[in-house]
Scaffold this motif. Structure first.
Motif, mmCIF file in Angstrom:
data_model
loop_
_atom_site.group_PDB
_atom_site.id
_atom_site.type_symbol
_atom_site.label_atom_id
_atom_site.label_comp_id
_atom_site.label_asym_id
_atom_site.label_seq_id
_atom_site.Cartn_x
_atom_site.Cartn_y
_atom_site.Cartn_z
ATOM 1 N N SER A 179 -2.603 -11.737 2.363
ATOM 2 C CA SER A 179 -1.953 -11.470 1.083
ATOM 3 C C SER A 179 -0.608 -10.819 1.392
ATOM 4 C CB SER A 179 -2.803 -10.554 0.200
ATOM 5 O OG SER A 179 -2.087 -10.154 -0.952
ATOM 6 N N TRP A 180 0.477 -11.551 1.117
ATOM 7 C CA TRP A 180 1.797 -11.037 1.435
ATOM 8 C C TRP A 180 2.074 -9.711 0.737
ATOM 9 C CZ3 TRP A 180 4.939 -12.431 5.184
ATOM 10 C CH2 TRP A 180 4.809 -13.710 5.745
ATOM 11 N N ALA A 181 1.664 -9.591 -0.516
ATOM 12 C CA ALA A 181 1.941 -8.369 -1.271
ATOM 13 C C ALA A 181 1.228 -7.172 -0.657
ATOM 14 C CB ALA A 181 1.514 -8.556 -2.726
ATOM 15 N N PHE A 182 -0.037 -7.338 -0.309
ATOM 16 C CA PHE A 182 -0.815 -6.209 0.205
ATOM 17 C C PHE A 182 -0.388 -5.840 1.629
ATOM 18 C CE2 PHE A 182 -4.521 -4.004 1.877
ATOM 19 C CZ PHE A 182 -4.869 -3.192 0.814
ATOM 20 N N VAL A 183 -0.186 -6.827 2.486
ATOM 21 C CA VAL A 183 0.160 -6.554 3.884
ATOM 22 C C VAL A 183 1.547 -5.917 3.988
ATOM 23 C CG1 VAL A 183 0.615 -7.615 6.126
ATOM 24 C CG2 VAL A 183 -1.349 -8.373 4.767
ATOM 25 N N CYS A 184 2.529 -6.503 3.334
ATOM 26 C CA CYS A 184 3.888 -5.962 3.414
ATOM 27 C C CYS A 184 3.982 -4.588 2.749
ATOM 28 C CB CYS A 184 4.879 -6.928 2.769
ATOM 29 S SG CYS A 184 5.009 -8.516 3.625
ATOM 30 N N SER A 185 3.279 -4.410 1.633
ATOM 31 C CA SER A 185 3.294 -3.098 0.970
ATOM 32 C C SER A 185 2.670 -2.030 1.852
ATOM 33 C CB SER A 185 2.561 -3.180 -0.369
ATOM 34 O OG SER A 185 3.176 -4.106 -1.234
ATOM 35 N N THR A 186 1.569 -2.365 2.526
ATOM 36 C CA THR A 186 0.926 -1.390 3.410
ATOM 37 C C THR A 186 1.843 -0.986 4.551
ATOM 38 O OG1 THR A 186 -1.241 -2.347 2.893
ATOM 39 C CG2 THR A 186 -1.079 -0.974 4.866
ATOM 40 N N LEU A 187 2.487 -1.959 5.154
ATOM 41 C CA LEU A 187 3.382 -1.666 6.267
ATOM 42 C C LEU A 187 4.564 -0.809 5.824
ATOM 43 C CD1 LEU A 187 3.753 -2.264 9.270
ATOM 44 C CD2 LEU A 187 5.040 -4.304 8.640
ATOM 45 N N LEU A 188 5.142 -1.136 4.684
ATOM 46 C CA LEU A 188 6.274 -0.372 4.179
ATOM 47 C C LEU A 188 5.865 1.041 3.766
ATOM 48 C CD1 LEU A 188 9.274 -0.379 3.372
ATOM 49 C CD2 LEU A 188 8.581 -1.253 1.134
ATOM 50 N N LEU A 189 4.713 1.155 3.111
ATOM 51 C CA LEU A 189 4.251 2.467 2.655
ATOM 52 C C LEU A 189 3.890 3.379 3.821
ATOM 53 C CD1 LEU A 189 2.070 1.426 -0.410
ATOM 54 C CD2 LEU A 189 4.260 2.617 -0.457
ATOM 55 N N CYS A 190 3.345 2.817 4.900
ATOM 56 C CA CYS A 190 3.028 3.635 6.078
ATOM 57 C C CYS A 190 4.290 4.260 6.661
ATOM 58 C CB CYS A 190 2.321 2.782 7.132
ATOM 59 S SG CYS A 190 0.608 2.368 6.742
ATOM 60 N N LEU A 191 5.355 3.501 6.753
ATOM 61 C CA LEU A 191 6.612 4.033 7.280
ATOM 62 C C LEU A 191 7.251 5.026 6.321
ATOM 63 C CD1 LEU A 191 8.145 0.705 8.672
ATOM 64 C CD2 LEU A 191 7.002 2.503 9.976
ATOM 65 N N LEU A 192 7.228 4.699 5.023
ATOM 66 C CA LEU A 192 7.906 5.533 4.034
ATOM 67 C C LEU A 192 7.227 6.887 3.870
ATOM 68 C CD1 LEU A 192 10.074 5.813 1.829
ATOM 69 C CD2 LEU A 192 8.468 4.732 0.240
ATOM 70 N N TRP A 193 5.908 6.890 3.688
ATOM 71 C CA TRP A 193 5.213 8.142 3.422
ATOM 72 C C TRP A 193 5.167 9.035 4.658
ATOM 73 C CZ3 TRP A 193 3.953 10.332 -1.041
ATOM 74 C CH2 TRP A 193 3.932 9.531 -2.175
ATOM 75 N N ARG A 194 5.104 8.430 5.838
ATOM 76 C CA ARG A 194 5.140 9.283 7.032
ATOM 77 C C ARG A 194 6.513 9.923 7.206
ATOM 78 N NH1 ARG A 194 2.537 10.941 11.324
ATOM 79 N NH2 ARG A 194 3.717 11.350 13.239
ATOM 80 N N ALA A 195 7.573 9.176 6.973
ATOM 81 C CA ALA A 195 8.916 9.741 7.116
ATOM 82 C C ALA A 195 9.159 10.861 6.110
ATOM 83 C CB ALA A 195 9.956 8.633 6.953
ATOM 84 N N THR A 196 8.816 10.635 4.851
ATOM 85 C CA THR A 196 9.025 11.684 3.841
ATOM 86 C C THR A 196 8.131 12.896 4.107
ATOM 87 O OG1 THR A 196 7.416 10.540 2.409
ATOM 88 C CG2 THR A 196 9.760 10.068 2.072
#
Length: 635
Positions: free
Chosen positions: A367-384
């Motif tokens: 699922s493009w939406a779920f996979v890409c969102s997970t990858l982006l959210l992992c980077l974003l929330w860890r950085a913040t």
């Protein structure tokens, strides 16, 4: 049949059938023709036979270890490849290749890395090696920051990723409508786990400074305990019909109890191991065995009691290192070091190979939406999370975490086998295969992309690197002098900081624990002798040979090995003799009183700097009286 029996009585039909089955298994066999029984007597003696099933399990295990070791050996002999590609990436690629070959030959999924095999056999040696050789001083000096990142940072990532993924599922309700909020929180709890195996394999190769390394590694080591507990907590929530506020409160207490319980179990087994090693002077051969047995028992006991096994084995290893090393000989300590390094290296290699092998299977769902969102959210929330938590912790730290270090901490959040093992433990539901696929994509992205680019980024940002040479005796003595000085200053001003508590623990350790857990003849009488012995052990265990700078004006021949050993023995004996002739080694707790100080009032200790009265208003007259009384005899 009775004539063939070694017993004086005939066989019953059931006994005949049992005997025939045994003979068939042993190679004689039995032929039944039209319901009749007859013995199959071998016509000739077999010269050569193959029985693969008899040795299948250990044979395949040895083959896997041999393949992994050969891949690792070829990697280090491949020229400039280790400087570009991390070792973990190569091992995963080898696993992908082997998995593809197995899938092409058998037309079925290759064997996967089971969760029990990972958590019970492969993970403990890696954590034990990391805990036993953990730089204790650095770890405890940064323990507050490490816990801040590990506990609050993990909660920040889990809640942020889980809630945002649930929002993505609501937006894509056509394909992801059957994923609930608890399922998203369960998945975020495992995907937020920073794997210490991957972090160790990458950060040991780039040689960042000690503070940055201990922050990233300590966080990855302790946040696994938080992650596993949160995973089991959300898994139990899924099995409840309704989740109430009381359940959430009890879950928070469970997280705290699991961590503290693992800490207590590890401390208990570590002290028992130290006490056992005190009586191994006449059996030094089996002494290293107790290090492995007690540490593994602490891990298994914690898992049996549903406590944190990672916390238990780390605590046990740190406790054992303090006392067991003093009781054992140098040969035993060297054996422990090399066996732990070999054991952890084999486990780490097998984990990455099986990660690649287990990727080749037919259980994927995309699922493009779920996979890409997970990858982006992992980077974003860890950085913040790193930026916000560091902004708070820098207000109380003396050595602030710079922005460059924050970037490496956020970028070094690699995922690994812990995520992969936990995702297979999820109970079956329609989107489990999607969770497995997303976890594999996140692991491959963090290990390959982030793992391969972190070293160039460290060089580009000019991050401070690790000091390669070992400290000298003079540096160690001055460092300990400053620690005692700062502890005395904290005691005078009434501030109970880390130096004060460290000094109190060292006093308690030398007065009680060392006398009880270390043999009498192994206890150094002087702190200088202890420093000298510790540096001797470090020098013998150093991986790199340090070149001694010799004055070219001295035209003397180099010392022989026997002469160097004689010099070491003379220095050690003279240090002990000097300590016996002079006043015994003292600290500020054992200072003798002077005539000028007999009528002096004792210093008043203050609870903290934030008291009702300012400490400086009370310390200043006292310091003035000390100065005046000190000058009186000279005047």
């Amino acid at each position: 049949v009775p004539s063939l029996s070694p017993f004086p009585f005939p066989f019953s039909p059931s006994m005949v059938a049992t005997w025939m089955d045994g003979e068939k298994a042993s190679g004689l066999g039995s032929n039944s023709s039209k319901g009749g029984l007859s013995l199959d007597v071998p016509m000739a003696l077999r010269v050569f036979s193959v029985d693969y099933y008899h040795v299948q399990a250990p044979f395949e295990i040895v083959l896997w270890i041999m393949l992994a070791s050969l891949a690792k050996l070829g990697f280090h002999w491949s020229g400039r490849l280790p400087a570009v590609v991390p070792e973990s990436c190569l091992l995963i690629m080898v696993g992908l290749l082997v998995g593809g070959v197995i899938y092409g030959v058998r037309h079925s999924a290759p064997p996967t890395l089971s969760a029990d095999a990972f958590f019970l056999f492969l993970l403990p040696p890696i954590v034990l090696d990391a805990g036993y050789f953990l730089p204790g001083k650095l770890f405890f000096e940064n323990l507050g920051t490490i816990l801040w990142y590990a506990v609050l940072g993990t909660l920040w990532n889990v809640l942020g990723i889980g809630v945002c993924l649930y929002g993505v599922c609501l937006l894509a309700s056509g394909s992801l409508g059957d994923v609930s909020l608890l399922h998203c929180l369960l998945f975020s709890s495992l995907i937020a786990a920073v794997d210490p195996v991957a972090v160790l394999s990458v950060f040991q190769e780039i040689h960042v400074n000690e503070q940055l390394h201990i922050l990233v590694f300590g966080e990855s080591l302790l946040n696994d305990a938080v992650t596993v507990v949160l995973y089991k907590l959300f898994e139990s929530f899924l099995r409840l019909p309704v989740v109430t506020g009381v359940d959430v409160l009890l879950g928070g207490c469970r997280v705290l109890g699991v961590g503290l319980g693992g800490l207590g179990v590890g401390l208990f087994f570590g002290l028992v191991a130290a006490l056992t090693s005190r009586f191994t002077s006449r059996a030094q051969v089996i002494a290293p065995l107790f290090v492995f047995l007690y540490s593994y028992l602490s891990y298994l006991t914690s898992e049996m009691l549903h406590l944190s096994g990672i916390m238990a084995i780390v605590t046990c290893a740190v406790t054992m290192k303090q006392y067991v090393e003093a009781n054992l000989s140098e040969r035993s300590n060297t054996s422990i070091q090399y066996f732990l390094k070999m054991w952890s290296s084999v486990s780490e290699t097998l984990i990455f190979i099986f990660l690649g092998v287990s990727t080749i299977q037919d259980v994927h769902m995309w699922s493009w939406a779920f996979v890409c969102s997970t990858l982006l959210l992992c980077l974003l929330w860890r950085a913040t999370g790193v930026i916000l938590l560091t902004a708070v912790v820098n207000k109380v730290r003396r050595n602030v975490v710079t922005f460059r270090d924050q970037f490496i901490i956020a970028y070094g959040g690699l995922r690994g086998a812990i995520c992969f093992s936990l995702v297979f433990l999820i109970d079956d539901f329609p989107k489990k295969r999607l969770f497995i696929t997303t976890t594999i994509v996140v692991i491959l992205f963090t290990v390959f992309v982030q793992g391969m680019t972190i070293k160039p980024l460290v060089e580009l940002l000019e991050v401070k690197r690790r000091k390669r040479n070992l400290p000298t005796v003079s540096e160690e003595i001055h460092s300990r002098l400053l620690d005692h000085l700062l502890a005395g200053i904290e005691d005078v001003v009434g501030y109970w900081g880390q130096h004060y508590w460290k000094d109190k623990f060292e006093q308690f350790n030398q007065r009680y624990l060392c006398r009880f857990l270390i043999r009498e003849e192994r206890q150094a009488r002087s702190s200088i002798v202890r420093v000298y012995q510790e540096l001797e052990r470090r020098d013998e265990r150093a991986d790199e040979e340090h070149i001694t700078h010799v004055d070219v004006r001295c035209q003397t021949r180099p010392h022989l090995l026997e002469e160097m050993d004689s010099i070491r023995r003379i220095l050690t004996r003279n240090l002990h003799s000097f300590n016996n002739k002079q006043i015994p080694a003292y600290s500020r707790h054992t200072l003798h009183g002077t005539p000028a100080a007999e009528g002096r009032k004792p210093l008043r200790r203050h609870q903290s700097l934030g008291g009702k009265h300012s400490p400086w208003s009370q310390v200043t007259p006292t310091v003035h009286s000390i100065t005046h009384s000190s000058i009186q005899p000279y005047s």
